[in-house]
Motif scaffolding. Structure first.
Motif, PDB file in Angstrom:
ATOM      1  N   SER A  44       0.831  -1.211   0.000  1.00  0.00           N
ATOM      2  CA  SER A  44       0.000   0.000   0.000  1.00  0.00           C
ATOM      3  C   SER A  44       0.865   1.262   0.000  1.00  0.00           C
ATOM      4  O   SER A  44       0.579   2.216  -0.725  1.00  0.00           O
ATOM      5  N   GLY A  45       1.917   1.261   0.799  1.00  0.00           N
ATOM      6  CA  GLY A  45       2.814   2.416   0.836  1.00  0.00           C
ATOM      7  C   GLY A  45       3.514   2.636  -0.494  1.00  0.00           C
ATOM      8  O   GLY A  45       3.672   3.765  -0.944  1.00  0.00           O
ATOM      9  N   ALA A  46       3.922   1.532  -1.132  1.00  0.00           N
ATOM     10  CA  ALA A  46       4.564   1.638  -2.446  1.00  0.00           C
ATOM     11  C   ALA A  46       3.581   2.195  -3.470  1.00  0.00           C
ATOM     12  O   ALA A  46       3.925   3.063  -4.280  1.00  0.00           O
ATOM     13  N   ARG A  47       2.339   1.712  -3.421  1.00  0.00           N
ATOM     14  CA  ARG A  47       1.310   2.184  -4.353  1.00  0.00           C
ATOM     15  C   ARG A  47       1.025   3.671  -4.124  1.00  0.00           C
ATOM     16  O   ARG A  47       0.896   4.438  -5.074  1.00  0.00           O
ATOM     17  N   ARG A  48       0.969   4.088  -2.868  1.00  0.00           N
ATOM     18  CA  ARG A  48       0.748   5.504  -2.575  1.00  0.00           C
ATOM     19  C   ARG A  48       1.876   6.364  -3.134  1.00  0.00           C
ATOM     20  O   ARG A  48       1.639   7.449  -3.647  1.00  0.00           O
ATOM     21  N   ASN A  49       3.104   5.882  -3.023  1.00  0.00           N
ATOM     22  CA  ASN A  49       4.236   6.644  -3.560  1.00  0.00           C
ATOM     23  C   ASN A  49       4.153   6.750  -5.078  1.00  0.00           C
ATOM     24  O   ASN A  49       4.410   7.805  -5.644  1.00  0.00           O
ATOM     25  N   ARG A  50       3.790   5.645  -5.745  1.00  0.00           N
ATOM     26  CA  ARG A  50       3.640   5.704  -7.209  1.00  0.00           C
ATOM     27  C   ARG A  50       2.560   6.702  -7.594  1.00  0.00           C
ATOM     28  O   ARG A  50       2.719   7.474  -8.547  1.00  0.00           O
ATOM     29  N   TYR A  51       1.461   6.687  -6.860  1.00  0.00           N
ATOM     30  CA  TYR A  51       0.364   7.613  -7.144  1.00  0.00           C
ATOM     31  C   TYR A  51       0.812   9.060  -6.943  1.00  0.00           C
ATOM     32  O   TYR A  51       0.566   9.920  -7.789  1.00  0.00           O
TER      33      TYR A  51
END
Length: 149
Positions: free
Chosen positions: A59-66
């Motif tokens: 989730s944290g990785a996805r938030r950073n990509r977003y």
């Protein structure tokens, strides 16, 4: 209260992985997010599932990509378009007036600084929906108080 030594071991494992890292990538951002979430759980005395840690990392990785994608689409202008000092003075005056009139100014300030509602809810023990409603009311109040609306 149950033994939290396993939770601390998981916290230490993620901390060690972060320490060994030489790059900054999505996984590192995910580890940071999971690291903070685990610490929050430990402080509150909440136990967590081990599979939850990997989900938090993803989730944290996805938030950073977003976040990265949003910055590419809408880059932040680091240089002000208007260098007239009177505009800055008027803005400061309006903020001070708003700060005096609004009870939850610190909440709107944190939202303006980029904190997300989940983080604020976790730290303040509030529901995300309640925070959104409070921010909405503050914004409405600000539109009535400030000259430009």
């Amino acid at each position: 209260m149950e033994d939290q030594s396993v939770d601390w071991a998981e916290y230490a494992r993620i901390q060690e992985e972060l320490k060994k890292s030489k790059t900054s990538n999505d996984r590192q951002w995910g580890l940071e997010y999971a690291h903070n979430a685990i610490l929050g759980d430990i402080v509150k005395g909440n136990s967590f599932d081990r599979s939850d840690v990997e989900r938090r990392i993803r989730s944290g990785a996805r938030r950073n990509r977003y976040r990265t994608r949003l910055l590419r689409l809408q880059p932040i202008a680091w240089q002000p378009e208007n260098t007239d000092p009177s505009v800055a003075f008027e803005s400061r005056s309006a903020l001070k007036m708003l700060q005096a009139e609004v009870d939850d100014f610190d909440l709107i300030e944190k939202v303006a600084k980029g904190y997300n509602y989940d983080e604020l809810a976790t730290h303040g023990n509030d529901a995300v929906g309640a925070l959104r409603k409070r921010v909405s009311r503050i914004r409405k109040r600000a539109r009535t108080l400030l000259p430009d609306g």
